[in-house]
Design a protein around this motif. Structure first.
Motif, PDB file in Angstrom:
ATOM      1  N   UNK A  96      -0.587  -7.073  -0.478  1.00  0.00           N
ATOM      2  CA  UNK A  96      -1.017  -7.849   0.677  1.00  0.00           C
ATOM      3  C   UNK A  96      -2.122  -7.108   1.420  1.00  0.00           C
ATOM      4  N   UNK A  97      -2.992  -7.861   2.062  1.00  0.00           N
ATOM      5  CA  UNK A  97      -4.004  -7.220   2.889  1.00  0.00           C
ATOM      6  C   UNK A  97      -3.367  -6.878   4.228  1.00  0.00           C
ATOM      7  N   UNK A  98      -3.332  -5.598   4.548  1.00  0.00           N
ATOM      8  CA  UNK A  98      -2.873  -5.138   5.854  1.00  0.00           C
ATOM      9  C   UNK A  98      -3.478  -3.758   6.097  1.00  0.00           C
ATOM     10  N   UNK A  99      -3.348  -3.271   7.313  1.00  0.00           N
ATOM     11  CA  UNK A  99      -4.002  -2.009   7.668  1.00  0.00           C
ATOM     12  C   UNK A  99      -3.465  -0.830   6.863  1.00  0.00           C
ATOM     13  N   UNK A 100      -2.177  -0.837   6.526  1.00  0.00           N
ATOM     14  CA  UNK A 100      -1.600   0.268   5.754  1.00  0.00           C
ATOM     15  C   UNK A 100      -2.200   0.331   4.347  1.00  0.00           C
ATOM     16  N   UNK A 101      -2.239  -0.820   3.679  1.00  0.00           N
ATOM     17  CA  UNK A 101      -2.804  -0.860   2.321  1.00  0.00           C
ATOM     18  C   UNK A 101      -4.305  -0.552   2.350  1.00  0.00           C
ATOM     19  N   UNK A 102      -4.997  -1.080   3.353  1.00  0.00           N
ATOM     20  CA  UNK A 102      -6.433  -0.831   3.455  1.00  0.00           C
ATOM     21  C   UNK A 102      -6.707   0.653   3.651  1.00  0.00           C
ATOM     22  N   UNK A 103      -5.987   1.296   4.555  1.00  0.00           N
ATOM     23  CA  UNK A 103      -6.194   2.736   4.788  1.00  0.00           C
ATOM     24  C   UNK A 103      -5.924   3.550   3.535  1.00  0.00           C
ATOM     25  N   UNK A 104      -4.896   3.171   2.790  1.00  0.00           N
ATOM     26  CA  UNK A 104      -4.591   3.891   1.547  1.00  0.00           C
ATOM     27  C   UNK A 104      -5.729   3.741   0.544  1.00  0.00           C
ATOM     28  N   UNK A 105      -6.268   2.541   0.420  1.00  0.00           N
ATOM     29  CA  UNK A 105      -7.352   2.326  -0.539  1.00  0.00           C
ATOM     30  C   UNK A 105      -8.656   2.976  -0.093  1.00  0.00           C
ATOM     31  N   UNK A 106      -8.899   3.043   1.206  1.00  0.00           N
ATOM     32  CA  UNK A 106     -10.114   3.683   1.704  1.00  0.00           C
ATOM     33  C   UNK A 106     -10.148   5.165   1.334  1.00  0.00           C
ATOM     34  N   UNK A 107      -8.985   5.762   1.126  1.00  0.00           N
ATOM     35  CA  UNK A 107      -8.928   7.168   0.704  1.00  0.00           C
ATOM     36  C   UNK A 107      -9.471   7.360  -0.710  1.00  0.00           C
ATOM     37  N   UNK A 108      -9.547   6.295  -1.476  1.00  0.00           N
ATOM     38  CA  UNK A 108     -10.079   6.345  -2.845  1.00  0.00           C
ATOM     39  C   UNK A 108     -11.599   6.195  -2.772  1.00  0.00           C
ATOM     40  N   UNK A 109     -12.357   7.246  -3.104  1.00  0.00           N
ATOM     41  CA  UNK A 109     -13.818   7.150  -2.990  1.00  0.00           C
ATOM     42  C   UNK A 109     -14.432   6.076  -3.890  1.00  0.00           C
ATOM     43  N   UNK A 110     -13.790   5.766  -4.999  1.00  0.00           N
ATOM     44  CA  UNK A 110     -14.309   4.716  -5.883  1.00  0.00           C
ATOM     45  C   UNK A 110     -14.185   3.344  -5.215  1.00  0.00           C
TER      46      UNK A 110
END
Length: 108
Positions: free
Chosen positions: A74-88
């Motif tokens: 799901x799109x939410x701030x927790x998932x987004x923050x986790x994915x932003x940590x991935x430089x790719x």
């Protein structure tokens, strides 16, 4: 053709995320981002603040994002923050957003 100011505050745009794999190759995954339209001055302020701030402001949804087991994320701030940590992921989102602003770029 007459210019018509768009009232929609969001739009969908394809994102390609390239991950390095063995032997100097890349694997490419794709998803659909939902980007928020922002003004020029807000874009400049966010761009000066860094990738995280820009992505958190303009990426307001996604489709076709899943975990390794294939379960839709799901799109939410927790998932987004986790994915932003991935430089790719970050590189793919920034490139897609900038490409969405430049109709002169050829979409492939």
């Amino acid at each position: 053709m007459t210019f018509i100011r768009k009232k929609s505050s969001t739009y969908k745009w394809p994102v390609k995320v390239s991950y390095p794999v063995d032997e100097g190759r890349f694997e490419v995954d794709t998803f659909d981002a939902v980007f928020k339209r922002i003004g020029r001055s807000e874009f400049q302020r966010l761009a000066d603040s860094g990738d995280t701030e820009l992505i958190e402001a303009v990426l307001v949804g996604w489709e076709k994002v899943a975990d390794e087991a294939g379960k839709e994320l799901p799109f939410n701030s927790r998932e987004l923050r986790a994915l932003i940590e991935d430089p790719c992921f970050t590189r793919g989102v920034i490139r897609a957003y900038l490409n969405s602003l430049d109709d002169e770029k050829k979409q492939t």
